[in-house]
Design a protein around this motif. Structure first.
Motif, PDB file in Angstrom:
ATOM      1  N   ALA A  45       4.154  10.846  56.674  1.00 45.93           N
ATOM      2  CA  ALA A  45       3.523  12.163  56.808  1.00 45.93           C
ATOM      3  C   ALA A  45       2.152  12.188  56.153  1.00 45.93           C
ATOM      4  O   ALA A  45       1.880  11.464  55.198  1.00 45.93           O
ATOM      5  N   ARG A  46       1.317  13.056  56.693  1.00 46.05           N
ATOM      6  CA  ARG A  46       0.002  13.301  56.084  1.00 46.05           C
ATOM      7  C   ARG A  46       0.214  13.899  54.702  1.00 46.05           C
ATOM      8  O   ARG A  46       1.105  14.718  54.508  1.00 46.05           O
ATOM      9  N   ASP A  47      -0.634  13.501  53.763  1.00 41.18           N
ATOM     10  CA  ASP A  47      -0.464  13.958  52.385  1.00 41.18           C
ATOM     11  C   ASP A  47      -1.753  14.465  51.749  1.00 41.18           C
ATOM     12  O   ASP A  47      -1.809  14.692  50.556  1.00 41.18           O
ATOM     13  N   GLY A  48      -2.784  14.642  52.542  1.00 46.69           N
ATOM     14  CA  GLY A  48      -4.061  15.112  52.004  1.00 46.69           C
ATOM     15  C   GLY A  48      -4.269  16.592  52.293  1.00 46.69           C
ATOM     16  O   GLY A  48      -3.348  17.395  52.197  1.00 46.69           O
ATOM     17  N   HIS A  68      -9.629  13.777  56.079  1.00 43.45           N
ATOM     18  CA  HIS A  68      -9.219  14.191  54.731  1.00 43.45           C
ATOM     19  C   HIS A  68      -7.752  14.614  54.677  1.00 43.45           C
ATOM     20  O   HIS A  68      -7.230  14.880  53.593  1.00 43.45           O
ATOM     21  N   SER A  69      -7.080  14.651  55.831  1.00 46.75           N
ATOM     22  CA  SER A  69      -5.658  14.989  55.834  1.00 46.75           C
ATOM     23  C   SER A  69      -4.806  13.802  55.386  1.00 46.75           C
ATOM     24  O   SER A  69      -3.605  13.933  55.224  1.00 46.75           O
ATOM     25  N   LEU A  70      -5.449  12.661  55.178  1.00 48.58           N
ATOM     26  CA  LEU A  70      -4.744  11.474  54.691  1.00 48.58           C
ATOM     27  C   LEU A  70      -5.158  11.177  53.258  1.00 48.58           C
ATOM     28  O   LEU A  70      -6.345  11.034  52.965  1.00 48.58           O
ATOM     29  N   GLY A  71      -4.181  11.077  52.380  1.00 44.35           N
ATOM     30  CA  GLY A  71      -4.452  10.676  51.013  1.00 44.35           C
ATOM     31  C   GLY A  71      -4.679   9.171  50.946  1.00 44.35           C
ATOM     32  O   GLY A  71      -4.552   8.447  51.938  1.00 44.35           O
ATOM     33  N   LYS A  72      -4.991   8.700  49.759  1.00 47.25           N
ATOM     34  CA  LYS A  72      -5.341   7.291  49.572  1.00 47.25           C
ATOM     35  C   LYS A  72      -4.211   6.337  49.981  1.00 47.25           C
ATOM     36  O   LYS A  72      -4.434   5.371  50.706  1.00 47.25           O
ATOM     37  N   ALA A  73      -2.983   6.609  49.538  1.00 46.69           N
ATOM     38  CA  ALA A  73      -1.871   5.709  49.854  1.00 46.69           C
ATOM     39  C   ALA A  73      -1.549   5.724  51.342  1.00 46.69           C
ATOM     40  O   ALA A  73      -1.336   4.672  51.950  1.00 46.69           O
TER      41      ALA A  73
END
Length: 162
Positions: free
Chosen positions: A113-116, A124-129
């Motif tokens: 799942a998207r985490d940003g 930006h909807s994607l976090g680093k991991a």
């Protein structure tokens, strides 16, 4: 077909729901949870050194390790119950993004799942991991929104040049 479902606190229900859409007899579902090492060790170091309380009170390291294991087990139990069918539970410890990529080595599909920033469409909807896993996964990836996707009006404007 082997489907790996990466479970992260707060977004895991959407991933499990996506896995429920695959036929029972056509795939093996693996529920994956990864813990990052070091938090308990940091607590121990702070307790023993910085706070100067070594020996006077219980060291928090053991308790944090117990709580982390209990929390992961509860999350895996909840995900298995939501999935509602036989599955494999896999717990790993290490750098989260690298452990997820390694776990997906023999998978036919990885669900995450998207985490940003989930208020608008875009990178930006994607976090680093999650970005690392999407870029390095050795199998196809199904990337889901944890809740309803934002409206298309949140799409960033095109660049000013043609």
């Amino acid at each position: 077909m082997r489907v790996i479902v990466w479970l992260v606190e707060g977004t895991w229900p959407a991933c499990v729901d996506a896995a429920r859409g695959y036929p029972r007899d056509a795939c093996e579902v693996v529920l994956l949870h990864v813990d990052e090492p070091g938090v308990a060790g940091l607590a121990h170091g702070a307790f023993a050194g910085l706070l100067g309380r070594a020996g006077s009170e219980p060291d928090p390291e053991r308790r944090l390790l117990e709580l982390g294991g209990t929390s992961a087990a509860e999350l895996l139990d909840a995900a298995a119950a939501r999935l509602g069918r036989p599955c494999t539970r896999l717990e790993r410890i290490g750098r989260v993004e690298r452990e997820v990529v390694a776990a997906a080595a023999d998978a036919d599909l990885l669900i995450l799942a998207r985490d940003g920033d989930r208020s608008r469409l875009g990178p930006h909807s994607l976090g680093k991991a999650v970005r690392f896993v999407v870029d390095h996964a050795p199998c196809p990836v199904l990337l889901v929104w944890p809740e309803a996707a934002p409206d298309l009006t949140t799409l960033p404007p095109p660049p000013p040049h043609p």
